[in-house]
Write a protein that holds these residues in place. Structure first.
Motif, mmCIF file in Angstrom:
data_model
loop_
_atom_site.group_PDB
_atom_site.id
_atom_site.type_symbol
_atom_site.label_atom_id
_atom_site.label_comp_id
_atom_site.label_asym_id
_atom_site.label_seq_id
_atom_site.Cartn_x
_atom_site.Cartn_y
_atom_site.Cartn_z
ATOM 1 N N THR A 1 47.412 -20.562 15.986
ATOM 2 C CA THR A 1 46.820 -21.867 16.300
ATOM 3 C C THR A 1 45.499 -22.063 15.572
ATOM 4 N N VAL A 2 44.746 -21.009 15.444
ATOM 5 C CA VAL A 2 43.431 -21.106 14.800
ATOM 6 C C VAL A 2 43.565 -21.529 13.335
ATOM 7 N N ASN A 3 44.651 -21.124 12.661
ATOM 8 C CA ASN A 3 44.869 -21.551 11.278
ATOM 9 C C ASN A 3 45.177 -23.040 11.197
ATOM 10 N N ILE A 4 45.933 -23.525 12.149
ATOM 11 C CA ILE A 4 46.255 -24.955 12.185
ATOM 12 C C ILE A 4 44.984 -25.774 12.344
ATOM 13 N N LEU A 5 44.126 -25.327 13.243
ATOM 14 C CA LEU A 5 42.875 -26.042 13.482
ATOM 15 C C LEU A 5 41.934 -25.943 12.285
ATOM 16 N N ALA A 6 41.872 -24.776 11.657
ATOM 17 C CA ALA A 6 40.956 -24.578 10.522
ATOM 18 C C ALA A 6 41.315 -25.443 9.332
ATOM 19 N N SER A 7 42.583 -25.786 9.195
ATOM 20 C CA SER A 7 43.027 -26.530 8.014
ATOM 21 C C SER A 7 43.314 -28.002 8.286
ATOM 22 N N ASP A 8 43.138 -28.420 9.534
ATOM 23 C CA ASP A 8 43.451 -29.814 9.875
ATOM 24 C C ASP A 8 42.455 -30.315 10.910
ATOM 25 N N ALA A 9 41.385 -30.951 10.437
ATOM 26 C CA ALA A 9 40.341 -31.430 11.338
ATOM 27 C C ALA A 9 40.851 -32.498 12.289
ATOM 28 N N SER A 10 41.942 -33.170 11.931
ATOM 29 C CA SER A 10 42.466 -34.241 12.788
ATOM 30 C C SER A 10 43.070 -33.692 14.076
ATOM 31 N N ARG A 11 43.253 -32.378 14.139
ATOM 32 C CA ARG A 11 43.781 -31.782 15.367
ATOM 33 C C ARG A 11 42.787 -31.911 16.516
ATOM 34 N N VAL A 12 41.534 -32.153 16.194
ATOM 35 C CA VAL A 12 40.522 -32.358 17.228
ATOM 36 C C VAL A 12 40.394 -33.844 17.498
ATOM 37 N N SER A 13 40.656 -34.232 18.730
ATOM 38 C CA SER A 13 40.506 -35.621 19.138
ATOM 39 C C SER A 13 40.215 -35.641 20.626
ATOM 40 N N ALA A 14 39.816 -36.791 21.133
ATOM 41 C CA ALA A 14 39.544 -36.897 22.568
ATOM 42 C C ALA A 14 40.801 -36.614 23.390
ATOM 43 N N ALA A 15 41.955 -36.962 22.840
ATOM 44 C CA ALA A 15 43.208 -36.737 23.557
ATOM 45 C C ALA A 15 43.586 -35.259 23.575
ATOM 46 N N GLY A 16 43.179 -34.510 22.543
ATOM 47 C CA GLY A 16 43.504 -33.094 22.485
ATOM 48 C C GLY A 16 42.462 -32.325 21.706
ATOM 49 N N PRO A 17 41.313 -32.046 22.327
ATOM 50 C CA PRO A 17 40.207 -31.427 21.586
ATOM 51 C C PRO A 17 40.500 -30.031 21.051
ATOM 52 N N MET A 18 41.486 -29.341 21.601
ATOM 53 C CA MET A 18 41.827 -27.964 21.245
ATOM 54 C C MET A 18 40.704 -26.997 21.627
ATOM 55 N N LEU A 19 39.506 -27.208 21.104
ATOM 56 C CA LEU A 19 38.375 -26.402 21.547
ATOM 57 C C LEU A 19 37.886 -27.005 22.873
ATOM 58 N N ASN A 20 38.589 -26.676 23.932
ATOM 59 C CA ASN A 20 38.387 -27.360 25.204
ATOM 60 C C ASN A 20 38.084 -26.360 26.317
ATOM 61 N N TYR A 21 36.907 -26.461 26.872
ATOM 62 C CA TYR A 21 36.481 -25.600 27.980
ATOM 63 C C TYR A 21 35.980 -26.456 29.139
ATOM 64 N N TRP A 22 36.097 -27.770 29.014
ATOM 65 C CA TRP A 22 35.476 -28.697 29.947
ATOM 66 C C TRP A 22 35.936 -28.489 31.385
ATOM 67 N N THR A 23 37.226 -28.576 31.628
ATOM 68 C CA THR A 23 37.727 -28.501 33.000
ATOM 69 C C THR A 23 37.418 -27.159 33.639
ATOM 70 N N ASN A 24 37.727 -26.081 32.957
ATOM 71 C CA ASN A 24 37.483 -24.755 33.520
ATOM 72 C C ASN A 24 35.994 -24.502 33.718
ATOM 73 N N GLY A 25 35.195 -24.983 32.768
ATOM 74 C CA GLY A 25 33.759 -24.800 32.895
ATOM 75 C C GLY A 25 33.200 -25.492 34.120
ATOM 76 N N TYR A 26 33.621 -26.728 34.369
ATOM 77 C CA TYR A 26 33.084 -27.467 35.514
ATOM 78 C C TYR A 26 33.652 -26.985 36.847
ATOM 79 N N ILE A 27 34.848 -26.419 36.822
ATOM 80 C CA ILE A 27 35.347 -25.770 38.039
ATOM 81 C C ILE A 27 34.426 -24.613 38.415
ATOM 82 N N ARG A 28 34.056 -23.820 37.416
ATOM 83 C CA ARG A 28 33.169 -22.686 37.680
ATOM 84 C C ARG A 28 31.789 -23.156 38.122
ATOM 85 N N ILE A 29 31.278 -24.214 37.509
ATOM 86 C CA ILE A 29 29.965 -24.735 37.888
ATOM 87 C C ILE A 29 29.978 -25.191 39.341
#
Length: 567
Positions: free
Chosen positions: A91-119
């Motif tokens: 998966t990391v290769n796909i992300l490294a070669s295709d910046a469009s994989r990051v979007s609000a609908a699918g950020p891929m680098l996503n820690y938001w939900t788990n982070g706020y559960i812990r907070i």
């Protein structure tokens, strides 16, 4: 309010480190929930609650991020290449070669939900300590608060690294709609949590609590936090995003670098008391559970609490047909290591090119397995002649499970573990080690024109690694030296991607480029090496990626929050 506790198993005594319980167990029945009475009116359960929160430190162990299967953020950079091209292992290769994989609908680098559960869980705990806890003296209560705020600061550190501007929650709230805070306020919030932790945590714990966060860990994370904030202030300057809440005022760079230096100095004082030190043998750091380089670490113990690092990164003959070979070093990393005398390695030097792996600095031999390396009783052969461990072209197979660069990652591997499938792995993961603190100090001091202090920290590290003093004299030269040292010293520890982001160099170093490896071929009694690409398409890093978008589902449920501009 009901506090929720995850089932704790004896082997997972705490994620920050295995607690030596002196015969006392923390096994508990797999209950779903505990009432306030059960938790806050019983000091034993209060302790168990905060220990359960330590699980968060395992989220990013060994430099990984929760995308795909154990995908390391270093593979988004110039120092590591993942061998697989398919989603999951690659998966990391796909992300490294295709910046469009990051979007609000699918950020891929996503820690938001788990982070706020812990907070939320941490804020529940802090409120419970204030309003319901019984049987605690004030000093013990402050220690629990300090631990909780350390963990909360850690979670927010990751969220702010990703998004810059996030929602700050310092207490429990039923408010559903809340706007993001400014990035500057976010960094200051994190720093306040770590500063509180540094004030009230002990320098060390007794043997029954070994592995819990300490004053040194808090000061180290405080130094790291201020360094990041200062870097954004210096390098971002609103060049890459027009959102009014992102960025840090340029005028704050020097004060924040100063704060980073002061926090690092506190760790150095503790080292002066004998709590931390650098190891003369670099290779031993990562398999020695008692290394003094560790300021904060996660320990593992067989057979109950293990991981799979060796299976993921060892060369194939360690377990034929089963080793996964996730990531391998690139030539860009290999070339960065110096010669043993401190001179720069160059393929243009005929003598060096004839024997490229001879007389290199000790960190090279401890970090890289190369053609001719001695490993577990065999000689590594990465030429195409070896069908099992020899180099293959990236993309020739979707998941080759062998090197695509001519190298294997040696750092973290256990040379004594010859049965990695059966034994699994139990090497410690160091979230923070003393070498990083010295590099933070050197960088911060170079920025505030403390040339002597910067050189002292940098040379302390270099000399321990068997290298001469840096020849750098000016702040700019020292900064280049720090960048080099961080690249080689901290390789595969999950810093490179975030360093390039905070220095605002990622769109230069990681964009419109293919990284490389070296393919060896016999030439009489020696070998010749040719440069080969490890990428079959150019890497992509667009300036928009300096601020990962807020996940769309959060935008939809929160009527007050706005998306980061540009997304």
């Amino acid at each position: 309010m009901k506090a929720y506790l995850k089932t704790l198993k004896k082997s997972f005594l705490i994620a920050g480190a295995i607690l030596a319980m002196s015969g006392c167990k923390i096994d508990i029945d797999p209950l779903d929930k505990y009432t306030d009475v059960a938790v806050y009116q019983n000091p034993v359960n209060i302790r168990l609650y905060i220990i359960g929160m330590y699980a968060e430190f395992g989220t990013f162990k060994f430099g990984t991020f929760p995308i795909g299967y154990d995908n390391a953020t270093d593979a988004l950079t110039d120092i590591m290449k993942y061998s697989s091209g398919v989603s999951g292992n690659g998966t990391v290769n796909i992300l490294a070669s295709d910046a469009s994989r990051v979007s609000a609908a699918g950020p891929m680098l996503n820690y938001w939900t788990n982070g706020y559960i812990r907070i939320r869980r941490l804020n529940e705990f802090l409120e419970g300590l204030d309003t319901k806890a019984q049987g605690l003296d004030e000093a013990t209560k402050l220690k629990f608060q300090a631990e909780a705020r350390f963990i909360r600061g850690y979670v927010y550190f990751w969220l702010v690294k990703l998004h810059g501007s996030v929602i700050l929650l310092d207490k429990l709230t039923s408010e559903k709609d809340k706007q993001r805070s400014s990035e500057d306020d976010c960094w200051n919030f994190i720093a306040a949590d770590f500063a509180f932790a540094a004030e009230y945590l002990p320098k060390t714990w007794d043997s029954a609590n070994t592995g819990r966060v300490t004053k040194g860990a808090a000061y180290g994370m405080l130094a790291r936090t201020w360094l990041y904030a200062a870097s954004i202030a210096e390098y971002d300057q609103k060049q890459f995003n027009s959102d009014p809440l992102t960025g840090v005022p340029t005028a704050k760079a020097i004060p924040y670098y100063t704060n980073a230096s002061k926090a690092a100095d506190e760790v150095k004082k503790l080292a002066g008391e004998g709590l931390y030190d650098l190891e003369a043998n670099f290779a031993s750091i990562f398999t020695n559970k008692n290394t003094k380089e560790a300021i904060f670490k996660i320990d593992f113990i067989r057979p109950q609490f293990t991981h799979q690092y060796d299976l993921g990164f060892a060369p194939p003959k360690d377990a034929p047909g089963q080793v996964l070979v996730y990531g391998v070093p690139t030539a860009e990393l290999v070339n960065e290591f110096e010669m043993s005398d401190g001179s720069t390695f160059s393929w243009s030097n005929p003598t060096m090119a004839a024997n490229p792996y001879v007389n290199r600095e000790q960190r090279f031999n401890a970090t890289i397995l190369f053609n001719g390396s001695s490993w577990k009783g065999r000689t590594i052969n990465t030429t195409p002649a070896d069908a099992v461990e020899g180099i293959t072209e990236y993309g020739a197979s979707t998941d080759p499970k062998k090197t695509v660069s001519g190298y294997y990652a040696k750092k973290f591997l256990d040379p004594l573990n010859t049965e990695i499938v059966v034994n699994k792995s139990d090497q410690s993961w160091m979230e923070l080690r003393y070498a990083e603190v010295l590099l933070i100090d050197a960088e911060a001091k170079s920025k505030i024109n403390d040339i002597t202090g910067a050189k002292t920290s940098l040379n302390t590290l270099r000399n321990k690694r068997g290298l001469p003093n840096t020849p750098s004299q000016t702040p700019a030269e020292l900064m280049r030296a720090v960048e080099h040292e961080r690249k080689v010293e901290l390789a595969f520890e999950g810093h490179r991607y975030w360093d390039l982001r905070r220095w605002r160099k990622a769109h230069i170093v990681l964009n419109n480029v293919k990284f490389t490896g070296h393919k060896g071929a016999p030439n009489g009694a020696s070998f010749t090496y040719t440069t080969v690409s490890v990428d079959n398409t150019d890497r992509q890093f667009t300036p928009a990626l300096y601020y990962i978008p807020i996940p769309l589902d959060e935008i939809l449920r929160n009527n007050a929050i706005t998306q980061i501009k540009g997304w």
